[in-house]
Design a protein around this motif. Structure first.
Motif, PDB file in Angstrom:
ATOM      1  N   ALA A   1       0.757  -1.182  -0.025  1.00 46.47           N
ATOM      2  CA  ALA A   1       0.095  -0.005   0.060  1.00 46.47           C
ATOM      3  C   ALA A   1       0.892   1.242   0.132  1.00 46.47           C
ATOM      4  CB  ALA A   1      -0.817   0.100   1.182  1.00 46.47           C
ATOM      5  N   CYS A   2       0.484   2.181  -0.880  1.00 46.07           N
ATOM      6  CA  CYS A   2       1.086   3.422  -0.909  1.00 46.07           C
ATOM      7  C   CYS A   2       1.401   4.110   0.321  1.00 46.07           C
ATOM      8  CB  CYS A   2       0.721   4.393  -2.033  1.00 46.07           C
ATOM      9  SG  CYS A   2       0.617   3.788  -3.720  1.00 46.07           S
ATOM     10  N   ALA A   3       0.322   4.079   1.179  1.00 53.28           N
ATOM     11  CA  ALA A   3       0.379   4.968   2.531  1.00 53.28           C
ATOM     12  C   ALA A   3       1.458   4.321   3.527  1.00 53.28           C
ATOM     13  CB  ALA A   3      -1.058   4.768   3.352  1.00 53.28           C
ATOM     14  N   PHE A   4       2.025   3.055   3.165  1.00 53.60           N
ATOM     15  CA  PHE A   4       3.057   2.437   4.243  1.00 53.60           C
ATOM     16  C   PHE A   4       4.311   1.952   3.485  1.00 53.60           C
ATOM     17  CE2 PHE A   4      -1.630   1.198   5.329  1.00 53.60           C
ATOM     18  CZ  PHE A   4      -1.438   1.819   6.619  1.00 53.60           C
ATOM     19  N   ASP A   5       4.180   2.433   2.143  1.00 55.28           N
ATOM     20  CA  ASP A   5       5.756   2.061   1.616  1.00 55.28           C
ATOM     21  C   ASP A   5       5.917   3.094   0.325  1.00 55.28           C
ATOM     22  OD1 ASP A   5       7.461  -0.358   1.106  1.00 55.28           O
ATOM     23  OD2 ASP A   5       6.890   0.244  -1.024  1.00 55.28           O
ATOM     24  N   SER A   6       7.269   3.294   0.088  1.00 56.93           N
ATOM     25  CA  SER A   6       7.699   4.139  -1.064  1.00 56.93           C
ATOM     26  C   SER A   6       8.972   3.221  -1.598  1.00 56.93           C
ATOM     27  CB  SER A   6       8.334   5.225  -0.194  1.00 56.93           C
ATOM     28  OG  SER A   6       8.954   6.095  -1.157  1.00 56.93           O
ATOM     29  N   GLU A   7       8.650   3.116  -3.022  1.00 59.47           N
ATOM     30  CA  GLU A   7       9.603   2.537  -3.731  1.00 59.47           C
ATOM     31  C   GLU A   7      10.825   3.141  -3.971  1.00 59.47           C
ATOM     32  OE1 GLU A   7       8.883   0.118  -7.653  1.00 59.47           O
ATOM     33  OE2 GLU A   7       9.181   1.950  -8.255  1.00 59.47           O
ATOM     34  N   ALA A   8      10.693   4.513  -3.828  1.00 63.77           N
ATOM     35  CA  ALA A   8      12.049   5.208  -3.767  1.00 63.77           C
ATOM     36  C   ALA A   8      12.989   4.954  -2.537  1.00 63.77           C
ATOM     37  CB  ALA A   8      11.508   6.853  -3.952  1.00 63.77           C
ATOM     38  N   VAL A   9      12.248   4.953  -1.379  1.00 62.85           N
ATOM     39  CA  VAL A   9      12.957   4.960  -0.360  1.00 62.85           C
ATOM     40  C   VAL A   9      13.750   3.238  -0.384  1.00 62.85           C
ATOM     41  CG1 VAL A   9      12.762   4.608   2.198  1.00 62.85           C
ATOM     42  CG2 VAL A   9      11.486   6.562   1.171  1.00 62.85           C
ATOM     43  N   ARG A  10      12.854   2.566  -0.796  1.00 69.28           N
ATOM     44  CA  ARG A  10      13.401   1.054  -0.908  1.00 69.28           C
ATOM     45  C   ARG A  10      14.662   0.874  -1.795  1.00 69.28           C
ATOM     46  NH1 ARG A  10      10.492  -3.462   0.658  1.00 69.28           N
ATOM     47  NH2 ARG A  10       8.681  -3.179   1.961  1.00 69.28           N
ATOM     48  N   TYR A  11      14.432   1.518  -2.931  1.00 69.79           N
ATOM     49  CA  TYR A  11      15.453   1.769  -3.975  1.00 69.79           C
ATOM     50  C   TYR A  11      16.747   2.337  -3.374  1.00 69.79           C
ATOM     51  CZ  TYR A  11      17.744   2.436  -8.382  1.00 69.79           C
ATOM     52  OH  TYR A  11      18.425   2.504  -9.570  1.00 69.79           O
ATOM     53  N   LYS A  12      16.555   3.536  -2.796  1.00 73.75           N
ATOM     54  CA  LYS A  12      17.949   4.125  -2.209  1.00 73.75           C
ATOM     55  C   LYS A  12      18.611   3.222  -1.166  1.00 73.75           C
ATOM     56  CE  LYS A  12      19.156   8.362   0.277  1.00 73.75           C
ATOM     57  NZ  LYS A  12      18.690   9.648   0.496  1.00 73.75           N
ATOM     58  N   HIS A  13      17.690   2.556  -0.474  1.00 73.93           N
ATOM     59  CA  HIS A  13      18.258   1.688   0.564  1.00 73.93           C
ATOM     60  C   HIS A  13      19.036   0.513   0.174  1.00 73.93           C
ATOM     61  CE1 HIS A  13      18.602  -0.474   4.516  1.00 73.93           C
ATOM     62  NE2 HIS A  13      18.117  -1.339   4.029  1.00 73.93           N
ATOM     63  N   ARG A  14      18.498  -0.022  -0.896  1.00 68.69           N
ATOM     64  CA  ARG A  14      19.050  -1.268  -1.451  1.00 68.69           C
ATOM     65  C   ARG A  14      20.440  -0.836  -2.130  1.00 68.69           C
ATOM     66  NH1 ARG A  14      16.705  -4.670   1.569  1.00 68.69           N
ATOM     67  NH2 ARG A  14      14.656  -5.057   1.341  1.00 68.69           N
ATOM     68  N   PHE A  15      20.454  -0.019  -2.653  1.00 68.29           N
ATOM     69  CA  PHE A  15      21.829   0.606  -3.463  1.00 68.29           C
ATOM     70  C   PHE A  15      22.394   1.512  -2.805  1.00 68.29           C
ATOM     71  CE2 PHE A  15      18.442  -0.789  -6.902  1.00 68.29           C
ATOM     72  CZ  PHE A  15      18.988  -1.905  -7.209  1.00 68.29           C
ATOM     73  N   ALA A  16      22.307   1.954  -1.521  1.00 66.96           N
ATOM     74  CA  ALA A  16      23.077   2.885  -0.859  1.00 66.96           C
ATOM     75  C   ALA A  16      24.738   2.891  -0.663  1.00 66.96           C
ATOM     76  CB  ALA A  16      22.445   3.253   0.518  1.00 66.96           C
ATOM     77  N   PRO A  17      25.078   1.245  -0.597  1.00 67.45           N
ATOM     78  CA  PRO A  17      26.688   1.208  -0.359  1.00 67.45           C
ATOM     79  C   PRO A  17      27.300   1.358  -1.823  1.00 67.45           C
ATOM     80  CG  PRO A  17      25.451  -0.519   0.606  1.00 67.45           C
ATOM     81  CD  PRO A  17      24.366   0.333  -0.143  1.00 67.45           C
ATOM     82  N   LEU A  18      26.510   1.517  -3.011  1.00 68.45           N
ATOM     83  CA  LEU A  18      27.191   1.761  -4.380  1.00 68.45           C
ATOM     84  C   LEU A  18      27.522   3.170  -4.501  1.00 68.45           C
ATOM     85  CD1 LEU A  18      25.049  -1.235  -6.182  1.00 68.45           C
ATOM     86  CD2 LEU A  18      26.822  -1.280  -4.559  1.00 68.45           C
TER      87      LEU A  18
END
Length: 963
Positions: free
Chosen positions: A848-865
């Protein structure tokens, strides 16, 4: 004389007076600071002197010495201690001329990293007055009364206090004070330098300077100034009182002996009623925070002592019979130390092997191996076979622990190195001290086992078949113990000349394990529904009192059949690990490390692999890679390994003899500095491969930061050294950068794939993980391999122009790796297009969009790169690049995925010598091709049931299943 004594005592008692904060404000303190030098020279009160120069120690710690609420003390600096290996000696002289008292006092600290134990010995005038053992917590101070004429006994004493004690990754940090006390109050304090001892050396720091920091510690004895350690609640002593019955009498000025040290007792105070009284003022959810002693962490980790549900030590009092120790069990006839039957010996040995396996799987020694009562006093055993075996178990445990501690690839869930005070020649259960005379050398232990082998084989030849089988089975166990111990000794010491012997020993272990497994039923068996692994010789609760007061943890001993199978597989893994000694190229060795890690090997085999490749280990190589300020640059054999790796990968002109690129000393120095800087990151990379799979991902993320700094240096080296090549092209300036980029890309790919293996990603995240691998990382890796091949070919042509003999057509060393990269790139492309089609057809559940943000997930997954080259693709760029596919027909996407899996299958079938990895990928590619072909043809078009992703065939690339 009495007048002089009274004057001294009067001045010292002034220092003891407690000045309450309510009676002194800031003006009082300032007035005291202004008048301090007019009133007296406080250095005259020093009773300490330097034992080397015989001069009174007058150097004092930096102010402040006083704050409102503190007791006024005079802190002096004792200077550095003398340290060697894991032993530090701190000495000073104590001289009170008014009383004719003169003593040289030394405190000797010895650290045992394997058991996290500190041994303290105190000597006064070369006579030992204290020998004690401490754990990693602050122990109470030890005080010795000083007999002073004309004063009441016990009024003046000297204390040694250890504080700021911590052990982090087998590195000890400890500070020490020597205090002179009057009427239980410290007045004169001598601060010694704090000591840091570990496998990477010894360093010193000033009191109050914080804990150990190996990276910044000075190993040449230099120390940094620090402020006087602050006083907490007016007194930094742990609660302790001395025995009031100790009497001291005035003695002549030159005393030849000291009174016996008093026993230390603790003043426990029951605060239960006060606690419930004061918490009535707290509202629900409020926490009383002290700031120094008790905070949220202490509140959450606190347990109720003496509660059987919370205190592990109280399990002994839950109605079970009191466990018997070795002498008690022998006295009541429950433990035989002679005249044991062969079946009883086999049962004891098999049960001990099961306990060793349980220890290697992460349980404590106290709850596994040392539940064997025979190991508590092995020298008291009369039966020679059992005695030799028990002594060998001690030596084997030490060897295993040494191997694992050297490799440093274990986590708290993998292995517990603490020995709980058990050593050959000591027994914590009996309260006995360590007896060095009972130690047995490696050669003597092996000789004892050989002797018992011969005796057992003689008995086997002199009895009928039934007994013969038992004696042979017992001889096989003794022989296996000897050979596995010898093999681990060779691995730990890394003697290349003993390589053939190690292989022969491991082969012999495999042969013996076949006999042991076949005869495992001939020994005494554990009683059904019993916690004891054997009817005789084991007491599961014997060491419960040695455990820390934590929540009770049940330790299940490995079943014998599984434990013996574990040993058989361990020997096989050690034989496989020995093959690393034949890897001469770093790239080959790194591939070996990664393949070995994928097998999910045990902690001992992973540690052995670390020691077999680099001496003493990659962990030690990484810690010693950086030179201390002012020290010469370290030269390690690993530098030559990396140099050869670069030369074989891209063959840069800077590493070619007589090359114009290295004709100047500055150019050579630049290249050498770069190689030295490469030692630590690449040694850490090897070390990371030795950790368990669950921990590797986090460590790879940290390692990427180090590679980022190294990439900048590689660019500088290429620009300065590569630019000097006569007739060189622009590509010639990227040799070092290409080599480093190749390894960085492999680490980045391993980081992302580890998330799939550990099931960290949700299904709705798969599409951008596979997209990143398909569009960028594998594409860059294929490009890096192609550039390396071009640079290496250019170097070969350059050598030919210089007059070298023309070689035959050069082989392509990275051809197979390039093919595999193309296969994996196509596999990722097929998954990406299939996942987008699933998403368009509503077959993948979205959060659900109210409880999740794909942009935040994407940033978290690739942060070390984000800090590396190639630069990270940000989320808005990802959206722009994938926007057209959101409006594509799902059938076309399914067909595109089919094409990718078909291309991967075609390339895999061209590999002439497929290994297990190729076979698994081929099965996945064929299956997914069929599934997507069916979906493209309209199969289950109207179904919204989500597909399943089966990782049972391959850990990273699943088989798509339609439900």
């Amino acid at each position: 004389m009495k007048t002089k004594v009274v004057q001294v005592i009067f001045h010292l008692l002034l220092c003891v007076t407690v000045i309450p904060g309510s009676a002194y404000n800031e003006n009082n303190v300032q007035n005291f600071e202004r008048k301090r030098d007019i009133a007296m020279d406080v250095t005259d009160f020093s009773v300490y002197y330097d034992v080397h120069t015989n001069e009174t120690i007058r150097k004092m710690m930096p102010r402040p010495w006083y704050r409102p609420g503190w007791r006024l003390r005079l802190p002096f600096t004792g200077g550095p201690c003398e340290c060697k290996s894991y032993k530090c000696t701190c000495c000073t002289g104590i001289r009170i001329e008014a009383f004719g008292f003169d003593r040289r006092t030394c405190a000797i600290l010895k650290f045992e990293p394997e058991e996290a134990i500190i041994n303290l010995e105190v000597k006064m005038s070369n006579k030992s007055v204290l020998v004690k053992m401490f754990s990693a917590s602050n122990p109470p101070p030890f005080c010795v009364p000083i007999p002073v004429p004309y004063l009441p006994p016990g009024l003046v004493d000297m204390c040694i206090r250890l504080f700021d004690v911590s052990i982090v990754q087998q590195r000890l940090h400890v500070c020490m004070d020597m205090d002179t006390r009057i009427d239980m109050a410290p007045v004169l304090i001598l601060h010694f330098d704090c000591m840091d001892m570990g496998i990477d050396g010894v360093s010193l720091s000033k009191p109050g300077g914080g804990g150990s920091n190996p990276a910044n510690a000075a190993t040449n004895g230099d120390t940094t100034e620090s402020m006087e350690p602050t006083q907490v609640n007016g007194d930094v002593y742990d609660p302790v009182t001395e025995d009031p019955n100790i009497e001291t009498t005035p003695q002549p000025m030159a005393m030849d002996s000291l009174p016996a040290s008093p026993e230390v007792t603790y003043n426990w105070v029951d605060i239960t009623s006060d606690f419930f009284k004061y918490i009535q003022d707290l509202k629900l959810g409020e926490l009383l925070h002290d700031g120094h002693l008790f905070g949220l962490f202490e509140a959450m980790s606190a347990i109720e002592m003496m509660d059987p549900k919370m205190d592990a030590g109280m399990l002994c009092n839950r109605g079970n019979p009191k466990p018997l120790n070795f002498p008690q069990a022998v006295a009541c006839g429950k433990l035989k130390i002679d005249d044991l039957e062969p079946s009883e010996l086999i049962g004891i040995i098999d049960a001990t092997m099961a306990c060793i396996v349980s220890w290697l799987e992460g349980h404590s020694l106290a709850q596994t191996v040392f539940t064997n009562l025979y190991l508590h006093q092995p020298h008291s055993i009369i039966n020679k076979t059992l005695k030799a075996y028990c002594i060998a178990v001690y030596k084997l445990l030490d060897c295993i622990r040494d191997c694992i501690n050297k490799a440093l690839v274990f986590e708290e869930e993998d292995f517990l190195p603490m020995g709980y005070g058990y050593r050959l020649g000591s027994n914590p259960q009996m309260g006995s001290t360590y007896d060095a005379s009972l130690e047995v050398s490696e050669q003597k232990c092996i000789a004892m086992l050989r002797e018992q082998e011969e005796e057992l084989n003689k008995k086997a030849r002199s009895f009928d078949d039934d007994i013969n089988n038992l004696w042979l089975a017992l001889a096989a166990r003794i022989r296996f113990t000897r050979m596995i111990y010898q093999a681990l000794l060779v691995i730990t010491k890394r003697d290349c000349q003993s390589g053939a012997d190690c292989v022969a020993l491991l082969n012999g272990c495999s042969e013996m394990m076949k006999i042991i497994i076949k005869t495992s039923g001939k020994g005494t068996q554990p009683v059904e529904n019993s916690d004891s692994p054997n009817p005789m010789g084991f007491e599961p609760m014997i060491n419960q009192r040695l455990l820390p007061p934590t929540f009770p943890r049940y330790t299940r001993i490995k079943p014998r059949a599984e434990a013996l199978q574990y040993f058989d597989e361990l020997v096989t893994r050690l034989r496989h690990a020995w093959k690393i000694t034949s890897c001469t190229n770093f790239h080959t060795a790194l591939d070996f490390f990664m393949d070995f890690s994928r097998q999910r090997s045990c902690i001992l085999s992973r540690s052995a692999l670390q020691l077999l490749y680099l001496s003493p280990s990659p962990a030690s190589t990484a810690s010693s890679a950086v030179a201390a300020p002012g020290q010469p640059r370290p030269h390690h054999p690993f530098i030559e390994i990396l140099r050869e790796s670069i030369r074989s990968f891209v063959n840069p002109p800077a590493l070619t003899p007589k090359s114009p690129a290295t004709c100047t000393p500055q150019a050579r120095e630049l290249v050498e500095n770069f190689l030295v800087r490469c030692v630590r990151p690449f040694a850490v990379l090897l070390q990371v491969c030795g950790h368990n799979r669950a921990r590797q991902r986090d460590k790879l993320a940290l390692l990427l930061d180090e590679f980022a700094a190294l990439q900048e240096e590689a660019e500088s080296v290429d620009a300065l050294v590569g630019g000097g090549v006569v007739g060189g092209s622009g590509a010639g300036r990227s040799c070092f950068g290409t080599w480093l980029l190749y390894h960085v890309l492999r680490v980045m790919i391993a980081y992302l794939l580890a998330g799939l293996e550990l099931e960290l990603y949700s299904v709705h995240e798969y599409h951008y993980i596979f997209w990143y691998l398909y569009e960028f990382l594998y594409g860059w890796l294929v490009s890096a391999l192609g550039r390396a091949e071009a640079l290496s070919g250019e170097a070969a042509r350059r050598d030919t122009k210089r007059g070298a003999r023309k070689h035959k057509k050069r082989a392509r060393p990275h051809a197979r790796e390039g093919l595999m990269c193309q296969v994996l790139q196509n596999m990722c492309g097929g998954y990406y297009k299939a996942l987008v089609a699933f998403k368009l057809q509503g077959k993948i559940r979205q959060p659900a969009c109210a409880f999740d943000s794909e942009a935040v997930r994407y940033k978290h997954r690739f942060a070390p790169l984000a800090v590396l080259t190639p630069p990270q693709v940000h989320y808005h760029e990802f959206c722009e690049m994938t926007q057209p596919l959101k409006y594509e027909n799902p059938v076309i996407l399914y067909l595109g995925g089919c094409k990718h899996f078909q291309q991967a299958r075609t390339v895999l079938e061209t590999i002439t010598t497929p290994d297990q990895e190729v076979t698994d990928l081929l099965k996945v590619a064929k299956t997914n091709f069929v599934v997507l072909k069916l979906l493209a043809g309209g199969h289950k078009r109207d179904s919204t049931a989500p597909p399943e992703f089966d990782f049972s065939v391959h850990r990273h690339f699943p088989i798509i299943k339609l439900v």
